[in-house]
Design an enzyme around this catalytic site. Structure first.
Site, PDB file in Angstrom:
ATOM      1  N   TYR A   1      -3.229  63.514  33.146  1.00  8.97           N
ATOM      2  CA  TYR A   1      -2.690  62.381  32.393  1.00  8.97           C
ATOM      3  C   TYR A   1      -3.747  61.920  31.379  1.00  8.97           C
ATOM      4  O   TYR A   1      -4.771  61.374  31.737  1.00  8.97           O
ATOM      5  CB  TYR A   1      -2.321  61.213  33.309  1.00  8.97           C
ATOM      6  CG  TYR A   1      -1.269  61.514  34.372  1.00  8.97           C
ATOM      7  CD1 TYR A   1      -0.398  62.594  34.237  1.00  8.97           C
ATOM      8  CD2 TYR A   1      -1.141  60.715  35.493  1.00  8.97           C
ATOM      9  CE1 TYR A   1       0.559  62.863  35.210  1.00  8.97           C
ATOM     10  CE2 TYR A   1      -0.182  60.975  36.470  1.00  8.97           C
ATOM     11  CZ  TYR A   1       0.660  62.060  36.320  1.00  8.97           C
ATOM     12  OH  TYR A   1       1.604  62.318  37.283  1.00  8.97           O
TER      13      TYR A   1
ATOM     14  N   GLY B   1      12.348  55.341  32.991  1.00  7.25           N
ATOM     15  CA  GLY B   1      12.677  54.098  32.297  1.00  7.25           C
ATOM     16  C   GLY B   1      14.152  53.972  31.954  1.00  7.25           C
ATOM     17  O   GLY B   1      14.660  52.874  31.747  1.00  7.25           O
TER      18      GLY B   1
ATOM     19  N   GLY C   1      13.958  56.851  36.545  1.00  2.00           N
ATOM     20  CA  GLY C   1      14.475  57.819  35.573  1.00  2.00           C
ATOM     21  C   GLY C   1      13.694  57.750  34.267  1.00  2.00           C
ATOM     22  O   GLY C   1      14.280  57.770  33.193  1.00  2.00           O
TER      23      GLY C   1
HETATM   24  N1  NAP Z   1       4.111  64.636  40.302  1.00  3.18           N
HETATM   25  C1  NAP Z   1       4.603  64.711  39.088  1.00  3.18           C
HETATM   26  O1  NAP Z   1       4.834  65.799  38.550  1.00  3.18           O
HETATM   27  C2  NAP Z   1       4.901  63.441  38.323  1.00  3.18           C
HETATM   28  C3  NAP Z   1       5.691  63.490  37.173  1.00  3.18           C
HETATM   29  C4  NAP Z   1       5.969  62.302  36.502  1.00  3.18           C
HETATM   30  C5  NAP Z   1       5.451  61.104  36.977  1.00  3.18           C
HETATM   31  N2  NAP Z   1       4.657  61.098  38.083  1.00  3.18           N
HETATM   32  C6  NAP Z   1       4.074  59.836  38.598  1.00  3.18           C
HETATM   33  O2  NAP Z   1       5.140  58.924  38.864  1.00  3.18           O
HETATM   34  C7  NAP Z   1       4.912  57.698  38.194  1.00  3.18           C
HETATM   35  C8  NAP Z   1       6.231  57.045  37.815  1.00  3.18           C
HETATM   36  O3  NAP Z   1       7.021  57.915  37.040  1.00  3.18           O
HETATM   37  P1  NAP Z   1       7.312  57.684  35.493  1.00  3.18           P
HETATM   38  O4  NAP Z   1       6.315  56.751  34.943  1.00  3.18           O
HETATM   39  O5  NAP Z   1       7.483  59.034  34.899  1.00  3.18           O
HETATM   40  O6  NAP Z   1       8.768  57.064  35.447  1.00  3.18           O
HETATM   41  P2  NAP Z   1       9.470  55.761  36.001  1.00  3.18           P
HETATM   42  O7  NAP Z   1       8.616  55.074  36.972  1.00  3.18           O
HETATM   43  O8  NAP Z   1      10.816  56.195  36.414  1.00  3.18           O
HETATM   44  O9  NAP Z   1       9.640  54.892  34.662  1.00  3.18           O
HETATM   45  C9  NAP Z   1       8.549  54.483  33.901  1.00  3.18           C
HETATM   46  C10 NAP Z   1       9.090  53.927  32.600  1.00  3.18           C
HETATM   47  O10 NAP Z   1       9.925  52.821  32.862  1.00  3.18           O
HETATM   48  C11 NAP Z   1       9.497  51.664  32.152  1.00  3.18           C
HETATM   49  N3  NAP Z   1       9.696  50.536  33.078  1.00  3.18           N
HETATM   50  C12 NAP Z   1       9.073  50.304  34.253  1.00  3.18           C
HETATM   51  N4  NAP Z   1       9.567  49.210  34.854  1.00  3.18           N
HETATM   52  C13 NAP Z   1      10.533  48.730  34.040  1.00  3.18           C
HETATM   53  C14 NAP Z   1      11.401  47.621  34.115  1.00  3.18           C
HETATM   54  N5  NAP Z   1      11.403  46.799  35.153  1.00  3.18           N
HETATM   55  N6  NAP Z   1      12.274  47.434  33.080  1.00  3.18           N
HETATM   56  C15 NAP Z   1      12.305  48.261  32.007  1.00  3.18           C
HETATM   57  N7  NAP Z   1      11.489  49.352  31.897  1.00  3.18           N
HETATM   58  C16 NAP Z   1      10.619  49.575  32.898  1.00  3.18           C
HETATM   59  C17 NAP Z   1       8.052  51.924  31.819  1.00  3.18           C
HETATM   60  O11 NAP Z   1       7.705  51.320  30.589  1.00  3.18           O
HETATM   61  P3  NAP Z   1       6.518  50.229  30.505  1.00  3.18           P
HETATM   62  O12 NAP Z   1       5.262  50.927  30.876  1.00  3.18           O
HETATM   63  O13 NAP Z   1       6.567  49.819  29.071  1.00  3.18           O
HETATM   64  O14 NAP Z   1       6.902  49.142  31.452  1.00  3.18           O
HETATM   65  C18 NAP Z   1       8.025  53.454  31.648  1.00  3.18           C
HETATM   66  O15 NAP Z   1       8.397  53.823  30.345  1.00  3.18           O
HETATM   67  C19 NAP Z   1       4.043  58.088  36.994  1.00  3.18           C
HETATM   68  O16 NAP Z   1       3.344  56.987  36.466  1.00  3.18           O
HETATM   69  C20 NAP Z   1       3.149  59.140  37.598  1.00  3.18           C
HETATM   70  O17 NAP Z   1       2.071  58.522  38.278  1.00  3.18           O
HETATM   71  C21 NAP Z   1       4.397  62.242  38.767  1.00  3.18           C
END
Ligand code: NAP
Length: 330
Positions: free
Chosen positions: A56, A210, A208
């Site tokens: 990252y 976001g 998903g």
């Molecule tokens: N193992 C893997 O291959 C893998 C792959 C992807 C992700 N991950 C891990 O999983 C974590 C979470 O996944 P992710 O970040 O991809 O997706 P997520 O948690 O599904 O969504 C994150 C997105 O949602 C927005 N968001 C969060 N809370 C919100 C709310 N209450 N209302 C509106 N928008 C909101 C965030 O924007 P803002 O930041 O602007 O709030 C960001 O753009 C990552 O940070 C990473 O550590 C692991």
């Protein structure tokens, strides 16, 4: 803070963790000061599971997390990952390295960037099909013996690979995408294998990426370099079709008296006490909103209504491009 057992024998960690990826990569502009304030706020509220990875940034997210936990090490349970190798010349390309020498070097580099002596949970980010899992996990197990790592995890490994890995060393957690619109762990045997083997499922992208929050209305909401512009579910007609599902999520959330993000997270947590979720956000206000999901209890009829929206075939587009799909369930 509600906690859940990680693996068969613990430790207990917060049921909701904080995904730190978006603070440094993939989802547009960064504000390090607000990101660090968000991590501090999370720790103050009792959320201890922080999720990062060496790729990252690359690397900058671990540095950021390290900075944030300085002086607060005992409050944090730090999870990081190794094994995805980026190509500086092609931002979309991904290599995988699970060779024992690479594992050892990656761990030392992550410890240094994070500024800590021990990683609480060390994941292989993607299974390297060219290296027997026994060799990779064998090297990871040596890191436990050396005191550099406390618990081991895999990400997007198949049930069969997980089973082989568990014969080498206990695996505390399997991380996979799991959400209203990504049911793969329930469909491909991963969750069943986790349950058989006493491994917790850590759901990533539980919102998903976001989309399930309803905050993303058009592809123009993404900055020019946002990863989601190249992700099938967010492109072309798929975007519009999936937006119709989100409208239904918004209605169900309004009926329940919670936000769509809280409904999405409550659904993940309702899938079992062995399931944790690590929603990502860069903002304190959204962290608070997301933690509110811990107070949302979904009844069986509500879970059925949600599942009806996301019936098989309802979601348009795969969760990764073809190349990315080849790297999951390996
Ligand atoms: N193992 C893997 O291959 C893998 C792959 C992807 C992700 N991950 C891990 O999983 C974590 C979470 O996944 P992710 O970040 O991809 O997706 P997520 O948690 O599904 O969504 C994150 C997105 O949602 C927005 N968001 C969060 N809370 C919100 C709310 N209450 N209302 C509106 N928008 C909101 C965030 O924007 P803002 O930041 O602007 O709030 C960001 O753009 C990552 O940070 C990473 O550590 C692991």
């Amino acid at each position: 803070m509600q906690t859940r057992l990680l693996g068969r024998n613990g430790p207990q960690v917060s049921a909701l963790g904080l995904g730190c990826m978006g603070m440094s990569a993939f989802y547009g502009a960064h504000d390090d000061a607000e990101s660090i304030a968000t991590i501090h706020h999370a720790l103050e509220r009792g959320l201890n599971l922080l999720d990062t990875a060496d790729m990252y940034g690359p690397h900058t997210n671990e540095v950021l997390v390290g900075k944030a936990i300085k002086g607060r090490r005992e409050q944090a349970f730090v999870a990081t990952k190794f094994g995805i190798v980026l190509d500086p010349g092609n931002p979309q390309a991904r290599g995988i390295d699970g060779r024992p020498d690479y594992v050892r070097a990656a761990c030392d580099a992550s410890l240094k960037r994070l500024g800590i002596d021990t990683i609480d949970l060390y994941y292989q980010h993607r299974v390297d099909p060219s290296v027997p899992i026994e060799d990779t996990v064998g090297a990871m197990a040596e890191l436990v013996t050396a005191g550099k790592v406390r618990y081991l995890g895999l990400s997007e490994a198949s049930g069969a690979t997980l089973e082989r890995a568990c014969k080498v060393h206990p695996i505390a957690a399997l991380q996979s995408e799991f959400s209203l619109w990504t049911r793969d762990p329930q469909e491909n045997g991963m969750l069943a294998a986790c349950r058989r083997l006493g491994v917790s499922l850590v759901a990533y992208s539980p919102l998903g990426r976001g989309f399930l929050t309803g905050a993303i209305r058009t592809p123009d909401d993404f900055e020019a370099d946002d990863y989601r512009r190249h992700s099938p579910r967010f492109m072309g007609d798929n975007f519009d079709r999936n937006l119709q599902l989100v409208e239904k999520v918004k209605t169900l959330a309004a009926d329940k008296g919670c936000s769509p993000a809280q409904l999405a997270l409550a659904w993940v947590l309702a899938q079992g006490d062995d399931v944790l979720a690590i929603p990502g956000t860069r903002k304190r206000s959204r962290l608070d909103e997301n933690l509110g999901a811990l107070q949302v209890r979904l009844r069986d009829d509500e879970l059925t209504a949600i599942d009806a929206v996301f019936s098989p075939g309802a979601v348009a587009g795969q969760r990764y491009t073809g190349a990315g799909m080849h790297m999951v369930n390996v």
